[in-house]
Design a protein around this motif. Structure first.
Motif, PDB file in Angstrom:
ATOM      1  N   ASN A 150       0.817  -1.218   0.000  1.00  0.00           N
ATOM      2  CA  ASN A 150       0.000   0.000   0.000  1.00  0.00           C
ATOM      3  C   ASN A 150       0.850   1.266   0.000  1.00  0.00           C
ATOM      4  OD1 ASN A 150      -2.342  -1.513   0.061  1.00  0.00           O
ATOM      5  ND2 ASN A 150      -2.583  -1.363   2.273  1.00  0.00           N
ATOM      6  N   TRP A 151       2.122   1.146   0.374  1.00  0.00           N
ATOM      7  CA  TRP A 151       3.019   2.302   0.421  1.00  0.00           C
ATOM      8  C   TRP A 151       3.677   2.571  -0.928  1.00  0.00           C
ATOM      9  CZ3 TRP A 151       2.827   5.754   4.140  1.00  0.00           C
ATOM     10  CH2 TRP A 151       2.283   5.376   5.360  1.00  0.00           C
ATOM     11  N   GLY A 152       3.263   1.857  -1.970  1.00  0.00           N
ATOM     12  CA  GLY A 152       3.755   2.131  -3.320  1.00  0.00           C
ATOM     13  C   GLY A 152       5.258   1.996  -3.427  1.00  0.00           C
ATOM     14  N   GLN A 153       5.920   3.033  -3.942  1.00  0.00           N
ATOM     15  CA  GLN A 153       7.366   2.948  -4.138  1.00  0.00           C
ATOM     16  C   GLN A 153       8.139   2.924  -2.827  1.00  0.00           C
ATOM     17  OE1 GLN A 153       7.569   6.486  -6.680  1.00  0.00           O
ATOM     18  NE2 GLN A 153       9.074   7.294  -5.248  1.00  0.00           N
ATOM     19  N   ASN A 154       7.493   3.175  -1.700  1.00  0.00           N
ATOM     20  CA  ASN A 154       8.147   3.046  -0.397  1.00  0.00           C
ATOM     21  C   ASN A 154       8.006   1.632   0.179  1.00  0.00           C
ATOM     22  OD1 ASN A 154       9.148   5.645  -0.294  1.00  0.00           O
ATOM     23  ND2 ASN A 154       7.312   6.459   0.678  1.00  0.00           N
ATOM     24  N   PHE A 155       7.414   0.714  -0.595  1.00  0.00           N
ATOM     25  CA  PHE A 155       7.275  -0.680  -0.159  1.00  0.00           C
ATOM     26  C   PHE A 155       8.643  -1.263   0.167  1.00  0.00           C
ATOM     27  CE2 PHE A 155       7.502  -5.130  -1.875  1.00  0.00           C
ATOM     28  CZ  PHE A 155       6.911  -5.748  -0.784  1.00  0.00           C
ATOM     29  N   ALA A 156       8.818  -1.703   1.415  1.00  0.00           N
ATOM     30  CA  ALA A 156      10.067  -2.332   1.880  1.00  0.00           C
ATOM     31  C   ALA A 156      11.292  -1.469   1.571  1.00  0.00           C
ATOM     32  CB  ALA A 156      10.198  -3.735   1.307  1.00  0.00           C
ATOM     33  N   LYS A 157      11.120  -0.172   1.607  1.00  0.00           N
ATOM     34  CA  LYS A 157      12.193   0.751   1.238  1.00  0.00           C
ATOM     35  C   LYS A 157      13.408   0.653   2.158  1.00  0.00           C
ATOM     36  CE  LYS A 157      13.208   5.551   0.224  1.00  0.00           C
ATOM     37  NZ  LYS A 157      12.720   6.928   0.336  1.00  0.00           N
ATOM     38  N   ALA A 158      13.217   0.237   3.400  1.00  0.00           N
ATOM     39  CA  ALA A 158      14.356   0.097   4.310  1.00  0.00           C
ATOM     40  C   ALA A 158      15.404  -0.843   3.715  1.00  0.00           C
ATOM     41  CB  ALA A 158      13.902  -0.404   5.679  1.00  0.00           C
ATOM     42  N   GLY A 159      14.965  -1.906   3.059  1.00  0.00           N
ATOM     43  CA  GLY A 159      15.896  -2.848   2.431  1.00  0.00           C
ATOM     44  C   GLY A 159      16.712  -2.194   1.335  1.00  0.00           C
ATOM     45  N   ARG A 160      16.036  -1.425   0.489  1.00  0.00           N
ATOM     46  CA  ARG A 160      16.739  -0.734  -0.594  1.00  0.00           C
ATOM     47  C   ARG A 160      17.724   0.298  -0.030  1.00  0.00           C
ATOM     48  NH1 ARG A 160      12.514   0.983  -3.395  1.00  0.00           N
ATOM     49  NH2 ARG A 160      12.572   3.130  -2.708  1.00  0.00           N
ATOM     50  N   SER A 161      17.313   1.018   1.003  1.00  0.00           N
ATOM     51  CA  SER A 161      18.189   2.021   1.621  1.00  0.00           C
ATOM     52  C   SER A 161      19.438   1.376   2.220  1.00  0.00           C
ATOM     53  CB  SER A 161      17.432   2.785   2.712  1.00  0.00           C
ATOM     54  OG  SER A 161      16.355   3.496   2.166  1.00  0.00           O
ATOM     55  N   ILE A 162      19.246   0.285   2.944  1.00  0.00           N
ATOM     56  CA  ILE A 162      20.390  -0.408   3.564  1.00  0.00           C
ATOM     57  C   ILE A 162      21.296  -0.978   2.480  1.00  0.00           C
ATOM     58  CG2 ILE A 162      21.041  -2.425   4.947  1.00  0.00           C
ATOM     59  CD1 ILE A 162      18.455  -1.816   6.625  1.00  0.00           C
ATOM     60  N   SER A 163      20.708  -1.562   1.451  1.00  0.00           N
ATOM     61  CA  SER A 163      21.490  -2.109   0.340  1.00  0.00           C
ATOM     62  C   SER A 163      22.379  -1.035  -0.280  1.00  0.00           C
ATOM     63  CB  SER A 163      20.542  -2.693  -0.708  1.00  0.00           C
ATOM     64  OG  SER A 163      21.237  -3.082  -1.866  1.00  0.00           O
ATOM     65  N   GLU A 164      21.804   0.123  -0.539  1.00  0.00           N
ATOM     66  CA  GLU A 164      22.569   1.213  -1.154  1.00  0.00           C
ATOM     67  C   GLU A 164      23.588   1.813  -0.194  1.00  0.00           C
ATOM     68  OE1 GLU A 164      19.481   3.846  -2.520  1.00  0.00           O
ATOM     69  OE2 GLU A 164      18.880   2.475  -4.130  1.00  0.00           O
ATOM     70  N   ASP A 165      23.196   2.035   1.058  1.00  0.00           N
ATOM     71  CA  ASP A 165      24.086   2.674   2.030  1.00  0.00           C
ATOM     72  C   ASP A 165      25.314   1.821   2.356  1.00  0.00           C
ATOM     73  OD1 ASP A 165      22.335   4.790   2.101  1.00  0.00           O
ATOM     74  OD2 ASP A 165      21.503   4.305   4.076  1.00  0.00           O
ATOM     75  N   TYR A 166      25.135   0.499   2.366  1.00  0.00           N
ATOM     76  CA  TYR A 166      26.221  -0.395   2.778  1.00  0.00           C
ATOM     77  C   TYR A 166      26.757  -1.247   1.628  1.00  0.00           C
ATOM     78  CZ  TYR A 166      24.909   1.184   7.371  1.00  0.00           C
ATOM     79  OH  TYR A 166      24.637   1.986   8.459  1.00  0.00           O
ATOM     80  N   ASN A 167      26.281  -0.993   0.429  1.00  0.00           N
ATOM     81  CA  ASN A 167      26.772  -1.676  -0.764  1.00  0.00           C
ATOM     82  C   ASN A 167      26.713  -3.201  -0.637  1.00  0.00           C
ATOM     83  OD1 ASN A 167      27.756  -1.690  -3.389  1.00  0.00           O
ATOM     84  ND2 ASN A 167      29.874  -1.836  -2.701  1.00  0.00           N
ATOM     85  N   VAL A 168      25.530  -3.693  -0.257  1.00  0.00           N
ATOM     86  CA  VAL A 168      25.284  -5.136  -0.164  1.00  0.00           C
ATOM     87  C   VAL A 168      24.054  -5.464  -0.992  1.00  0.00           C
ATOM     88  CG1 VAL A 168      26.353  -5.385   2.127  1.00  0.00           C
ATOM     89  CG2 VAL A 168      23.882  -4.932   1.943  1.00  0.00           C
ATOM     90  N   PRO A 169      23.917  -6.715  -1.417  1.00  0.00           N
ATOM     91  CA  PRO A 169      22.751  -7.083  -2.221  1.00  0.00           C
ATOM     92  C   PRO A 169      21.439  -7.025  -1.431  1.00  0.00           C
ATOM     93  CG  PRO A 169      24.361  -8.893  -2.144  1.00  0.00           C
ATOM     94  CD  PRO A 169      24.857  -7.810  -1.251  1.00  0.00           C
TER      95      PRO A 169
END
Length: 132
Positions: free
Chosen positions: A77-96
């Protein structure tokens, strides 16, 4: 590989329990700044408008060097913010980002996660060795 998880409302905890992973640790307010000394995969929910939960950020501040991958739960229901924490952590720490799943995940999500965790060590090591 160790699986470290944070569950704000119990959904991620139920997902991890259904995955029947043996080497797990739940991040809590009491242990979120304790160091760990082994590689791990992080599983977290997303709060607010796509933010990383504070306990998870505190844990990563201390233990980011052992982070190898992340998976995240959220609500579509949060659209592009769906599970965004995962994407943020992936980008911030350069992990898959291994995967995103809704709420506590479907049975298919649980199977996919178990397979990815089970194969992660082998695949991660192969990628390191076969870098061109």
């Amino acid at each position: 590989m160790k699986v470290v998880y944070f569950s704000f409302s119990g959904n991620v905890r139920r997902f991890i329990k259904r995955a029947e992973i043996e080497n797990v640790m739940e991040i809590t307010s009491d242990n979120c700044t304790d160091p760990i000394n082994e590689p791990y995969i992080l599983v977290t929910g997303t709060i607010g408008f796509g933010e990383v939960p504070q306990q998870v950020q505190s844990f990563l501040d201390v233990n980011h060097s052992y982070l190898r991958a992340v998976a995240a739960s959220g609500n579509r229901n949060w659209g592009q913010n769906f599970a965004k924490a995962g994407r943020s952590i992936s980008e911030d720490y350069n992990v898959p980002l291994l995967m995103k799943f809704e709420v506590q995940g479907t049975n298919k999500d649980v199977i996919e996660f178990k397979n990815k965790v089970g194969n992660f060590n082998e695949n991660y090591g192969r990628e390191e060795v076969q870098s061109h």
